[in-house]
Design a protein around this motif. Structure first.
Motif, PDB file in Angstrom:
ATOM      1  N   ILE A 138     -79.178 -38.709  46.771  1.00  0.00           N
ATOM      2  CA  ILE A 138     -79.693 -38.794  45.408  1.00  0.00           C
ATOM      3  C   ILE A 138     -78.549 -38.795  44.395  1.00  0.00           C
ATOM      4  O   ILE A 138     -78.577 -39.545  43.409  1.00  0.00           O
ATOM      5  N   ALA A 139     -77.525 -37.988  44.638  1.00  0.00           N
ATOM      6  CA  ALA A 139     -76.372 -37.956  43.744  1.00  0.00           C
ATOM      7  C   ALA A 139     -75.666 -39.306  43.705  1.00  0.00           C
ATOM      8  O   ALA A 139     -75.243 -39.774  42.637  1.00  0.00           O
ATOM      9  N   LEU A 140     -75.547 -39.960  44.849  1.00  0.00           N
ATOM     10  CA  LEU A 140     -74.901 -41.279  44.912  1.00  0.00           C
ATOM     11  C   LEU A 140     -75.738 -42.333  44.189  1.00  0.00           C
ATOM     12  O   LEU A 140     -75.208 -43.160  43.439  1.00  0.00           O
ATOM     13  N   ILE A 141     -77.041 -42.311  44.424  1.00  0.00           N
ATOM     14  CA  ILE A 141     -77.943 -43.259  43.762  1.00  0.00           C
ATOM     15  C   ILE A 141     -77.862 -43.086  42.248  1.00  0.00           C
ATOM     16  O   ILE A 141     -77.790 -44.062  41.494  1.00  0.00           O
ATOM     17  N   HIS A 142     -77.846 -41.843  41.811  1.00  0.00           N
ATOM     18  CA  HIS A 142     -77.779 -41.548  40.377  1.00  0.00           C
ATOM     19  C   HIS A 142     -76.444 -42.013  39.791  1.00  0.00           C
ATOM     20  O   HIS A 142     -76.418 -42.623  38.709  1.00  0.00           O
ATOM     21  N   SER A 143     -75.353 -41.762  40.498  1.00  0.00           N
ATOM     22  CA  SER A 143     -74.029 -42.140  39.998  1.00  0.00           C
ATOM     23  C   SER A 143     -73.881 -43.646  39.833  1.00  0.00           C
ATOM     24  O   SER A 143     -73.203 -44.117  38.917  1.00  0.00           O
ATOM     25  N   ALA A 144     -74.509 -44.400  40.744  1.00  0.00           N
ATOM     26  CA  ALA A 144     -74.403 -45.864  40.703  1.00  0.00           C
ATOM     27  C   ALA A 144     -75.512 -46.518  39.889  1.00  0.00           C
ATOM     28  O   ALA A 144     -75.610 -47.745  39.844  1.00  0.00           O
ATOM     29  N   ASN A 145     -76.332 -45.682  39.219  1.00  0.00           N
ATOM     30  CA  ASN A 145     -77.437 -46.204  38.397  1.00  0.00           C
ATOM     31  C   ASN A 145     -78.387 -47.096  39.186  1.00  0.00           C
ATOM     32  O   ASN A 145     -78.812 -48.158  38.720  1.00  0.00           O
ATOM     33  N   LEU A 146     -78.730 -46.637  40.387  1.00  0.00           N
ATOM     34  CA  LEU A 146     -79.617 -47.400  41.261  1.00  0.00           C
ATOM     35  C   LEU A 146     -81.038 -46.819  41.268  1.00  0.00           C
ATOM     36  O   LEU A 146     -81.766 -46.950  42.243  1.00  0.00           O
ATOM     37  N   HIS A 147     -81.423 -46.212  40.157  1.00  0.00           N
ATOM     38  CA  HIS A 147     -82.725 -45.561  40.077  1.00  0.00           C
ATOM     39  C   HIS A 147     -83.875 -46.521  40.379  1.00  0.00           C
ATOM     40  O   HIS A 147     -84.844 -46.158  41.043  1.00  0.00           O
ATOM     41  N   ARG A 148     -83.760 -47.745  39.888  1.00  0.00           N
ATOM     42  CA  ARG A 148     -84.831 -48.728  40.066  1.00  0.00           C
ATOM     43  C   ARG A 148     -85.001 -49.132  41.529  1.00  0.00           C
ATOM     44  O   ARG A 148     -86.088 -49.504  41.966  1.00  0.00           O
ATOM     45  N   LEU A 149     -83.909 -49.117  42.293  1.00  0.00           N
ATOM     46  CA  LEU A 149     -84.014 -49.472  43.702  1.00  0.00           C
ATOM     47  C   LEU A 149     -84.818 -48.424  44.456  1.00  0.00           C
ATOM     48  O   LEU A 149     -85.609 -48.755  45.339  1.00  0.00           O
ATOM     49  N   ALA A 150     -84.597 -47.175  44.116  1.00  0.00           N
ATOM     50  CA  ALA A 150     -85.292 -46.094  44.808  1.00  0.00           C
ATOM     51  C   ALA A 150     -86.726 -45.917  44.319  1.00  0.00           C
ATOM     52  O   ALA A 150     -87.631 -45.611  45.100  1.00  0.00           O
ATOM     53  N   PHE A 151     -86.923 -46.114  42.996  1.00  0.00           N
ATOM     54  CA  PHE A 151     -88.248 -45.885  42.398  1.00  0.00           C
ATOM     55  C   PHE A 151     -88.580 -47.018  41.426  1.00  0.00           C
ATOM     56  O   PHE A 151     -88.564 -46.838  40.202  1.00  0.00           O
ATOM     57  N   PRO A 152     -88.905 -48.192  41.964  1.00  0.00           N
ATOM     58  CA  PRO A 152     -89.141 -49.351  41.095  1.00  0.00           C
ATOM     59  C   PRO A 152     -90.364 -49.215  40.186  1.00  0.00           C
ATOM     60  O   PRO A 152     -90.439 -49.879  39.161  1.00  0.00           O
ATOM     61  N   ASP A 153     -91.310 -48.350  40.552  1.00  0.00           N
ATOM     62  CA  ASP A 153     -92.558 -48.248  39.787  1.00  0.00           C
ATOM     63  C   ASP A 153     -92.673 -46.957  38.979  1.00  0.00           C
ATOM     64  O   ASP A 153     -93.747 -46.654  38.447  1.00  0.00           O
ATOM     65  N   SER A 154     -91.577 -46.204  38.886  1.00  0.00           N
ATOM     66  CA  SER A 154     -91.613 -44.937  38.149  1.00  0.00           C
ATOM     67  C   SER A 154     -90.760 -45.032  36.894  1.00  0.00           C
ATOM     68  O   SER A 154     -89.793 -45.802  36.856  1.00  0.00           O
ATOM     69  N   PRO A 155     -91.094 -44.264  35.853  1.00  0.00           N
ATOM     70  CA  PRO A 155     -90.303 -44.289  34.611  1.00  0.00           C
ATOM     71  C   PRO A 155     -88.847 -43.918  34.890  1.00  0.00           C
ATOM     72  O   PRO A 155     -88.573 -42.838  35.436  1.00  0.00           O
ATOM     73  N   ARG A 156     -87.930 -44.799  34.495  1.00  0.00           N
ATOM     74  CA  ARG A 156     -86.524 -44.574  34.805  1.00  0.00           C
ATOM     75  C   ARG A 156     -86.001 -43.284  34.190  1.00  0.00           C
ATOM     76  O   ARG A 156     -85.227 -42.550  34.821  1.00  0.00           O
ATOM     77  N   LYS A 157     -86.404 -42.997  32.971  1.00  0.00           N
ATOM     78  CA  LYS A 157     -85.912 -41.803  32.289  1.00  0.00           C
ATOM     79  C   LYS A 157     -86.275 -40.538  33.045  1.00  0.00           C
ATOM     80  O   LYS A 157     -85.453 -39.628  33.212  1.00  0.00           O
ATOM     81  N   GLU A 158     -87.505 -40.487  33.505  1.00  0.00           N
ATOM     82  CA  GLU A 158     -87.981 -39.321  34.262  1.00  0.00           C
ATOM     83  C   GLU A 158     -87.239 -39.195  35.585  1.00  0.00           C
ATOM     84  O   GLU A 158     -86.818 -38.102  35.984  1.00  0.00           O
ATOM     85  N   VAL A 159     -87.078 -40.323  36.281  1.00  0.00           N
ATOM     86  CA  VAL A 159     -86.388 -40.328  37.573  1.00  0.00           C
ATOM     87  C   VAL A 159     -84.921 -39.922  37.405  1.00  0.00           C
ATOM     88  O   VAL A 159     -84.395 -39.100  38.164  1.00  0.00           O
ATOM     89  N   ALA A 160     -84.261 -40.498  36.407  1.00  0.00           N
ATOM     90  CA  ALA A 160     -82.847 -40.204  36.173  1.00  0.00           C
ATOM     91  C   ALA A 160     -82.640 -38.727  35.848  1.00  0.00           C
ATOM     92  O   ALA A 160     -81.668 -38.101  36.315  1.00  0.00           O
ATOM     93  N   ALA A 161     -83.545 -38.146  35.068  1.00  0.00           N
ATOM     94  CA  ALA A 161     -83.421 -36.732  34.699  1.00  0.00           C
ATOM     95  C   ALA A 161     -83.528 -35.833  35.922  1.00  0.00           C
ATOM     96  O   ALA A 161     -82.762 -34.873  36.082  1.00  0.00           O
TER      97      ALA A 161
END
Length: 220
Positions: A158-181
């Motif tokens: 999760i830390a790697l995904i967050h660092s590379a801004n890959l939130h959409r790849l992991a959760f394409p249907d969820s609000p990015r702001k909520e996922v990133a937080a």
């Protein structure tokens, strides 16, 4: 089937049906970082501040990881340590191919060779075994959206995904702001020994630095 962090990131980036990679450049940094983190967890590499050092060359038994240990050993020849950003920059493009090859060998994806526009040769990697990705996404969903406590490897992923801004790849249907937080919260949590947590924090800083530089160069 236990796949590596790098393979998990690569799997998230691949379109299940077409086999094409999404956000390939950013995913490449995360894949390379994933291999490095696996080596840290396996106590083959140490990361402190801006530098990495090879601490043990004993094989792990995983071809993807052991091939990188050998490459790092060659890269560091004559030196005790090297800059993390230099290694990530050197390895990120090649690590994608290595992770894809490993996924093929495991039977998770298959390689298909085609020609774009009937002329340009391309390689695609459609999914062959959907159970692996399904388990991966459910594990991420439980932690990020469900609030479950992560194990060390999942938190590191999760830390790697967050660092590379890959939130959409992991959760394409969820609000990015909520996922990133939530990902930021997990990345900052105390889910590993301090030495491992510090190494991941330093790797995150290195990844952020090279991604910013790459994006600026591409936009100029």
């Amino acid at each position: 089937m236990a796949i590596t962090l790098a393979e998990e990131i690569m799997l998230l980036s691949l379109d299940d049906e077409s086999g094409s990679a999404k956000q390939r450049s950013a995913a490449g940094w995360a894949v390379s970082g994933g291999i490095l983190l696996e080596l840290v967890l396996a106590r083959r590499v140490s990361v402190a501040g801006k530098h990495l050092a090879l601490t043990d060359t004993t094989p792990t038994g995983d071809q993807l990881l052991d091939s990188r240990t050998a490459l790092i050993e060659t890269w560091l020849r004559g030196r005790k340590k090297g800059r993390v950003t230099e290694w990530l920059t050197k390895d990120q493009a090649k690590s994608v191919g290595a992770a894809l090859e490993s996924l093929c060998q495991r039977g998770v994806v298959v390689e298909e060779k085609r020609k774009a526009l009937g002329v340009f040769p391309i390689r695609l990697y459609p999914e062959a075994d959907g159970a692996v990705e399904a388990e991966l996404r459910e594990r991420l969903r439980a932690v990020v959206l469900g609030g479950a406590e992560p194990d060390t490897r999942t938190a590191g992923l999760i830390a790697l995904i967050h660092s590379a801004n890959l939130h959409r790849l992991a959760f394409p249907d969820s609000p990015r702001k909520e996922v990133a937080a939530r990902m930021a919260q997990v990345a900052a949590g105390q889910w590993a020994a301090e030495s491992v947590h510090a190494a991941i924090r330093d790797m995150q800083a290195a990844m952020a630095a090279v991604i910013v530089v790459t994006a600026a160069t591409a936009g100029s």
